[in-house]
Design an enzyme around this catalytic site. Structure first.
Site, PDB file in Angstrom:
ATOM      1  N   SER A 128       0.818  -1.208   0.000  1.00 24.65           N
ATOM      2  CA  SER A 128       0.000   0.000   0.000  1.00 24.65           C
ATOM      3  C   SER A 128       0.850   1.256   0.000  1.00 24.65           C
ATOM      4  CB  SER A 128      -0.914   0.034   1.226  1.00 24.65           C
ATOM      5  OG  SER A 128      -1.657   1.239   1.222  1.00 24.65           O
ATOM      6  N   LYS A 183      -4.389  -6.703   3.778  1.00 25.19           N
ATOM      7  CA  LYS A 183      -4.380  -5.609   2.792  1.00 25.19           C
ATOM      8  C   LYS A 183      -5.813  -5.314   2.319  1.00 25.19           C
ATOM      9  CE  LYS A 183      -2.950  -2.490  -0.106  1.00 25.19           C
ATOM     10  NZ  LYS A 183      -3.844  -2.307  -1.190  1.00 25.19           N
ATOM     11  N   HIS A 186      -7.423  -3.359   4.968  1.00 21.99           N
ATOM     12  CA  HIS A 186      -6.861  -1.998   4.877  1.00 21.99           C
ATOM     13  C   HIS A 186      -7.657  -1.203   3.845  1.00 21.99           C
ATOM     14  CE1 HIS A 186      -4.484   0.804   2.449  1.00 21.99           C
ATOM     15  NE2 HIS A 186      -3.815   1.115   3.549  1.00 21.99           N
ATOM     16  N   ASN A 187      -7.868  -1.814   2.697  1.00 22.98           N
ATOM     17  CA  ASN A 187      -8.598  -1.118   1.634  1.00 22.98           C
ATOM     18  C   ASN A 187     -10.053  -0.876   2.016  1.00 22.98           C
ATOM     19  OD1 ASN A 187      -6.205  -1.450   0.250  1.00 22.98           O
ATOM     20  ND2 ASN A 187      -7.204  -1.901  -1.685  1.00 22.98           N
ATOM     21  N   GLU A 190     -10.034   2.001   4.026  1.00 22.10           N
ATOM     22  CA  GLU A 190      -9.762   3.126   3.099  1.00 22.10           C
ATOM     23  C   GLU A 190     -11.080   3.593   2.456  1.00 22.10           C
ATOM     24  OE1 GLU A 190      -6.472   2.388   0.237  1.00 22.10           O
ATOM     25  OE2 GLU A 190      -7.934   2.876  -1.317  1.00 22.10           O
TER      26      GLU A 190
HETATM   27  C1  6PG Z   1      -3.219   1.295  -1.620  1.00 22.75           C
HETATM   28  C2  6PG Z   1      -4.486   1.443  -2.381  1.00 22.75           C
HETATM   29  C3  6PG Z   1      -4.382   0.746  -3.691  1.00 22.75           C
HETATM   30  C4  6PG Z   1      -5.427   1.168  -4.675  1.00 22.75           C
HETATM   31  C5  6PG Z   1      -6.784   0.699  -4.333  1.00 22.75           C
HETATM   32  C6  6PG Z   1      -7.842   1.479  -5.027  1.00 22.75           C
HETATM   33  O1  6PG Z   1      -3.295   0.752  -0.532  1.00 22.75           O
HETATM   34  O2  6PG Z   1      -2.189   1.733  -2.114  1.00 22.75           O
HETATM   35  O3  6PG Z   1      -5.538   0.896  -1.655  1.00 22.75           O
HETATM   36  O4  6PG Z   1      -4.332  -0.613  -3.443  1.00 22.75           O
HETATM   37  O5  6PG Z   1      -5.410   2.544  -4.826  1.00 22.75           O
HETATM   38  O6  6PG Z   1      -6.847  -0.632  -4.695  1.00 22.75           O
HETATM   39  O7  6PG Z   1      -8.946   0.725  -4.972  1.00 22.75           O
HETATM   40  P1  6PG Z   1     -10.297   1.086  -5.664  1.00 22.75           P
HETATM   41  O8  6PG Z   1     -10.019   1.286  -7.124  1.00 22.75           O
HETATM   42  O9  6PG Z   1     -11.137  -0.081  -5.374  1.00 22.75           O
HETATM   43  O10 6PG Z   1     -10.742   2.357  -5.006  1.00 22.75           O
END
Ligand code: 6PG
Length: 482
Positions: A128, A183, A186-187, A190
């Protein structure tokens, strides 16, 4: 010159990881299906560096020190299986394949088993931090074949972001798909943070009538306090960004949010494990609703209900909004850790949750100052079942609660949707209710389907059925729960 590690997939994340490894003293061999990308890279950004360009997988593998370490940075899904299939005949026992993409954790578990059965090692590493992180220090969450850690750990810990006294944001997470699971969560978090911030932005814009510059200023100020985080920081920058014509970029971006699946997978897993991750699910569905732009435009002409500026004291309300955003971040994070706890038990991963909080303190997209408090909470009590029970969390959330309620009340009155912020409050109120209305659901289930219920005045595990209508039979369905 032989390479310490090889990387396949020279899109921006792959290129930047290579440059980061090289900067940290490692020799890296690279390969890409479109060969011109290899040449462009070695003659461009990697010119003069210890990067070996190769033009076939055979050549690529021949450049690697043993055990060979191959990092794959390709799109999650079939592409990963295809690369593994092509690599297998070229690799030997003890070699390691690392998938650094956002793969689905069940795929990683499967691939780990398949490669281990062939005497090889497989690692699913969540990476990430976006382009910038990949180049200057990402957060890396590796899991899979444990034996691989001593071979790849020194490289990954060298290139990872560092916090505090240089502690790397990379630790071994666990067996099988554990790294990719962490991970994925984490997302998921996010997603809730992005959505909660977007809701706060919309409240300021629609409810308080604030300008982009004013909102940018508020986010900048918030970033100096408890909300200090990467996402708040970039939001402040986004809101004040103008193009060459002097127009704010944010004002012409179409309001349809995309998604690649990690938020959805987090919710699917939460449903599977029976853990409420309500803020992530609201965030995923908010993206889905945002995508239904045409329906929203159509509906906006039918449902002309309240859509009015708030009648509030702006300064006080911004404090309330701050508190509701902060509380939402904390609740979402608490839910995500409960989810990881349930997954850890289900899949028998021995996850160190303090280490996860630590890995998320730097380099990654959700990095924020409250992750330090989460780290401390798990250090104090590694078996903490819900972060909401930690003293820091419980007192912070209680302090935020009055303002949080005022925000939910005002937005609901004025017709501004804040699904993540309001569902966070509902979860909080649901969690702190020692008694709830589920007795009625049990009664309804028993009424229409003889599904039985437990009683408050009897021991748990004893099931009862009532003949609600006076003409029901005495048979009832077996009590079982998924
Ligand atoms: C990270 C981000 C990366 C990516 C996402 C975006 O941790 O660096 O999360 O993995 O930007 O996968 O995900 P979406 O396109 O689903 O918003």
């Amino acid at each position: 010159m032989s390479a310490d590690i090889g990387l396949i997939g020279l899109a921006v994340m792959g290129e930047n990881l290579v440059l980061n490894m090289e900067k940290n003293g490692f020799v890296v061999a690279v390969f890409n299906r479109t060969l011109s990308k290899v040449d462009d890279f070695v003659n461009g950004r990697a010119k003069g560096l210890k990067v070996i360009g190769t033009h076939s997988l055979e050549e690529f593998v021949s450049k690697l020190k043993k055990p060979r370490r191959v990092m794959v940075m390709v799109r999650a899904g079939d592409a990963v299986d295809k690369i593994i299939e092509m690599l297998l005949p070229l690799l030997s026992k003890g070699d390691i394949i690392i998938d650094g993409g956002n793969s689905y954790f069940e795929d990683t578990t499967r691939r780990t088993k398949e490669l281990e059965a062939k005497g090889m090692m497989f690692v699913g590493a969540g990476v990430s931090g976006g382009e910038e992180g990949a180049l200057n220090g990402p957060s890396i969450m590796p899991g899979g074949t444990k034996g691989a850690w001593k071979e790849i750990g020194p490289i990954f810990q060298a290139i990872a972001a560092k916090v505090k006294e240089g502690v790397p944001c990379c630790e071994w997470v666990g067996d099988g798909g554990a790294g990719h699971y962490v991970k994925m969560v984490h997302n998921g978090h996010e997603y809730s943070c992005c959505q909660a911030i977007a809701e706060a932005y919309w409240v300021m814009k629609e409810g308080l009538g604030m300008s982009n510059e004013e909102m940018s200023g508020v986010f900048s100020e918030w970033n100096l306090g408890k909300l200090e985080s990467y996402l708040i920081e970039i939001t402040a920058q986004i809101l004040s960004k103008k193009d060459e014509q002097g127009t704010y970029v944010i004002d012409y971006i179409l309001d349809k949010a995309g998604q690649k699946g990690t938020g959805k997978w987090t919710v699917m897993s939460a449903l599977e494990l029976g853990v409420p991750v309500t803020l992530v699910s609201e965030a995923v569905f908010a993206r889905c609703l945002s995508y239904q732009k045409e329906d929203r435009v159509f509906a906006s002409n039918i449902f002309t209900g309240p859509r009015e500026p708030f009648k509030v004291d702006q300064k006080q309300f911004l404090n309330d909004l701050h508190d509701s955003l902060y509380a939402s971040f904390l609740v979402s994070c608490a839910q995500c850790f409960v989810l990881m706890g349930a997954a850890g038990s289900r899949y028998k991963w021995d996850i160190d949750y303090a280490a996860v909080a630590h890995m998320w303190r730097g380099g990654c997209i959700i990095r924020s100052s409250y992750l330090e408090n989460i780290f401390q909470a798990f250090q104090l009590n590694p078996a903490l079942s819900n972060l909401m029970f930690d003293h820091f969390f419980s007192s912070e959330i209680q302090k935020c609660s009055p303002g949080w309620r005022r925000v939910v009340a005002a937005t609901s009155k004025s017709g501004v949707a804040i699904p993540v912020i309001s569902s966070g409050l509902s979860y909080y109120d649901g969690l702190r209710a020692a008694s709830g209305p589920a007795n009625l659901i049990q009664a309804q289930r028993d009424y229409f389907g003889a599904h039985t219920y437990e009683r408050l005045d009897r021991n748990a595990g004893q099931y009862f059925h009532t003949d609600w209508t006076g003409h029901g039979g005495s048979t009832h369905s077996q009590a079982y729960n998924i």
